[in-house]
Enzyme design. Structure first.
Site, PDB file in Angstrom:
ATOM      1  N   GLU A 315      57.815  15.740   8.501  1.00  0.00           N
ATOM      2  CA  GLU A 315      57.809  16.735   8.999  1.00  0.00           C
ATOM      3  C   GLU A 315      56.275  17.251   9.208  1.00  0.00           C
ATOM      4  OE1 GLU A 315      60.601  20.217   8.294  1.00  0.00           O
ATOM      5  OE2 GLU A 315      59.183  21.930   9.303  1.00  0.00           O
ATOM      6  N   LYS A 447      79.705  16.439   1.135  1.00  0.00           N
ATOM      7  CA  LYS A 447      79.026  16.663   1.940  1.00  0.00           C
ATOM      8  C   LYS A 447      79.339  16.691   3.672  1.00  0.00           C
ATOM      9  CE  LYS A 447      77.496  11.894   1.112  1.00  0.00           C
ATOM     10  NZ  LYS A 447      78.357  10.040   1.090  1.00  0.00           N
ATOM     11  N   ASP A 523      71.693  10.300  -2.031  1.00  0.00           N
ATOM     12  CA  ASP A 523      72.104  10.252  -0.475  1.00  0.00           C
ATOM     13  C   ASP A 523      71.708  10.813   0.380  1.00  0.00           C
ATOM     14  OD1 ASP A 523      74.012  10.228   1.036  1.00  0.00           O
ATOM     15  OD2 ASP A 523      75.471   9.552   0.325  1.00  0.00           O
ATOM     16  N   HIS A 621      51.918  25.723  12.767  1.00  0.00           N
ATOM     17  CA  HIS A 621      51.911  25.029  13.398  1.00  0.00           C
ATOM     18  C   HIS A 621      51.138  24.836  14.332  1.00  0.00           C
ATOM     19  CE1 HIS A 621      55.994  23.179  12.125  1.00  0.00           C
ATOM     20  NE2 HIS A 621      56.300  24.711  10.999  1.00  0.00           N
TER      21      HIS A 621
END
Ligand code: ADP
Length: 642
Positions: A315, A447, A523, A621
């Site tokens: 990104e 998660k 993770d 951006h």
């Protein structure tokens, strides 16, 4: 790569009840046909509607050549021709013992049970009388003859229904087309009885314009193995163990993959990766590896140390923006962090016959007098596992027991699970009626977004703060203290409340958490709870300066185990000075990594919030996410998406 489409071909089984009255002769003919001559072929003469299809042998899955042993085989799409052929060859379903009467199954069973026992009772009586009066046994009356026939018929029914299920499946197979039963059910007068999972229709759509495959020239021996994998002779997953060479296995697998799918994966590199290091630990059936650029934000001045923070991301603006936040923090004297709590959790779900018993387990586990014993049992799982608390929540007869323990420098999921297993085994002495439904009952909660983590914490709970001087807010962040405070209140607090957010009271904590997680071998799926964060901003010193803090209750990180030992990830941990197990005290490295994550999040929050307050978001951006090669000005103007 092929696209599968699943559709509900057969979602339910039906029982057809036609209003048909059965005469005794009809019944006996049917019984004779279906039971006494099960292997004879007259199924096609079958004259009764199907009464109960529940005992039908399971239909095999829709034909395709994709075997389940992990080898590559292409799907054979089911065509409309196949459907037409199927319809053309449908036959009447074979009769079964349970079809004997036009009654619900339980009534049919009851009738034959009663018949069998009453007739047997009658015949035994008659037998006793004959012995008593010296009547020859072979002399039978018409009633006795009828009773004998009824006994045999009901016996065969009961045997067919309860005793020899496989006989019926054998009978059905004998008819050859019995698998097609589902296709033959009439539409009229159906009654829903049971629902079975839909049988997926696998149809394959072609992806447009595959790039030409650049076929590798492999040694002859490897070519043979590629062919065997494609033909399904060698399961793809077994290549590593068969060949004893992980790189070679990956190269053969990727070649087979390209040939089967007809699609190129040339851009996915194979060389330059240690495939032995992931075997049995990080990734199965590898065909290459993904390259993610790693940028460095920093120095992050945190608790008196300077860290160069590695961030793996694609990104644009993210690293630049975090870097700008680090700069503002650095000039202002850095940030300070505190680890509030350090404990990984696992919560099995267990069931009892009553809510009372489930409650007894809760009282037992939460009784302080029992804690030491439980801790001894739990801690056997590892020299690093130390039980901290046990919390039990009840839902009816079910108990959800949340164990929390410290896990040294490991993230700790394996460790805590082993400890929980030990305790569950130990508990069976006092609670033999406890039914362990699952080692994880989602009260852990791993998660998934969950309030329990937000409130209780999971992994490392960290708060990190900094005071940024007003002049730096103006010069580096190009905004003002008042604008930042107002934006934080309306966006991160009120805005997230309006959105009904769960732990999302921040601008983009997950951006930084994910990038650092990927770079350091964490993770990435645990980003869900690890990114829970509340960002607070307050004007201090008469409104001249700003106090900013991030509070993150569930940062789940480790510096040993999992992906942390892989070369690239290990290098990033090394850069931060937290590689492997801490030599000072177990858990120190993992805790420090958690504080670095929080510090980087603080920098990211500061920079992005400033950009939004200054109205720079879209501008930066457009400038830096549109293939601009020059990012020299990024540290002063950029931000990232939220
Ligand atoms: P996790 O529990 O995070 O899934 P693993 O079980 O894969 O992690 O890795 C932890 C392993 O590392 C354990 O076998 C543990 O004994 C070992 N280990 C070595 N040093 C440490 C340490 N300082 N802290 C935690 N575990 C350690």
């Amino acid at each position: 790569m092929k696209k599968k489409q699943a559709g509900p071909q057969q979602t339910c089984e039906f029982v057809s009840y036609k209003t048909l009255l059965i005469s005794p002769s009809h019944l006996s003919r049917h019984l004779t046909t279906s039971l006494l001559s099960p292997l004879s072929p007259p199924w096609r003469d079958y004259s009764f509607p199907p009464m109960d299809l529940r005992r039908r042998p399971p239909k095999p899955p829709v034909t395709n050549n994709n075997n389940s042993n992990g080898s590559f085989r292409s799907y054979q799409p089911r065509t409309s021709d196949d459907d037409h052929r199927r319809r053309a060859t449908t036959i009447a379903p074979p009769p079964k013992a349970s079809d004997a009467l036009p009654l619900p199954l339980y009534l049919t069973n009851a009738v034959f049970f009663t018949l069998f026992f009453s007739v047997a009772y009658y015949l035994l009586h008659r037998w006793r009388d004959k012995i008593r009066y010296n009547t020859p046994l072979h002399v039978v009356t018409i009633t006795e003859l009828g009773a004998i026939i009824a006994l045999i018929a009901s016996f065969i029914y009961l045997l067919g229904f309860f005793g020899i299920d496989f006989v019926q499946s054998f009978i059905s197979r004998a008819s050859g087309d019995a698998w097609d039963l589902a296709d033959t059910i009439d539409d009229d007068d159906h009654r829903l009885v049971t629902c079975s999972p839909p049988t997926p229709i696998v149809s394959v759509a072609k992806l447009p314009n595959p790039e030409p495959i650049v076929t590798e020239s492999l040694p002859e021996e490897d070519e043979e193995i590629v062919k065997s994998v494609i033909d399904g002779v060698i399961p793809s997953y077994s290549l590593e163990s068969r060949l004893g060479d992980c790189k070679r296995a990956a190269s053969i697998r990727r070649e087979a993959l390209q040939r089967v799918t007809g699609r190129s994966i040339e851009g996915l590199p194979l060389d330059g990766f240690d495939y032995e290091s992931i075997l049995g630990q990080c990734c199965e059936m590898p065909v290459g590896y993904i390259q993610i650029p790693v940028g460095i934000a920093g120095p992050l001045l945190l608790d008196g140390y300077e860290y160069s923070v590695p961030m793996a991301t694609t990104e644009g603006c993210l690293v630049a923006s975090t870097n700008r936040g680090c700069k503002a923090m650095f000039i202002s004297g850095g940030a300070t962090s505190t680890v509030l709590k350090d404990g990984m959790t696992r919560a099995p779900v267990v069931r009892f016959a009553s809510a009372r018993r489930a409650s007894e387990l809760k009282f037992f586990l939460e009784n302080p007098e029992n804690f030491d014993t439980l801790a001894v049992v739990f801690n056997r799982s590892s020299r690093f596992a130390r039980l901290q608390s046990v919390k039990c929540t009840i839902a009816g007869k079910n108990a959800y027991v949340r164990f929390c323990c410290s896990t040294g420098d490991a993230m700790g999921m394996n460790m805590v699970s082993k400890g929980v297993q030990n305790v569950l085994e130990y508990l069976t002495d006092d609670f033999p009626d406890m039914d362990v439904i699952g080692i994880s009952g989602n009260f852990c909660s791993d998660k998934k977004p969950a309030a329990v983590n937000w409130i209780e914490g999971r992994g490392k709970s960290v708060v990190c703060e900094a005071v940024i001087r007003g002049e730096i807010v103006n010069k580096v962040l190009k905004t003002s203290v008042a604008a930042l405070v107002e934006l934080n209140m309306l966006k991160n607090l009120a805005g997230s409340a309006v959105a009904g957010s769960l732990g999302g009271f921040n601008a983009h904590a997950s951006n930084i958490v994910s990038a650092v997680f990927i770079a350091t071998g964490q993770d990435p799926a645990q980003n869900v709870e690890s990114s829970q964060c509340i960002t607070m901003m307050e004007a201090i010193n008469d409104g001249k300066d700003i106090h900013i803090s991030v509070t993150m209750p569930s940062i789940e990180v480790g510096t040993v185990g999992g992906g942390t030992q892989l070369a690239s990830q290990s290098a990033c941990l090394n850069l931060l000075g937290v590689k492997g197990a801490s030599t000072e005290s177990p858990g120190m490295n993992a805790r420090r990594l958690a504080t670095i994550v929080a510090g980087a999040v603080l920098a990211g929050e500061l920079s992005l919030m400033s950009a939004i307050a200054a109205g720079q978001l879209v501008r930066s951006h457009m400038k830096y996410n549109r293939s601009s090669r020059d990012i020299s000005g990024a540290t002063t103007t950029t931000t990232t998406t939220t």
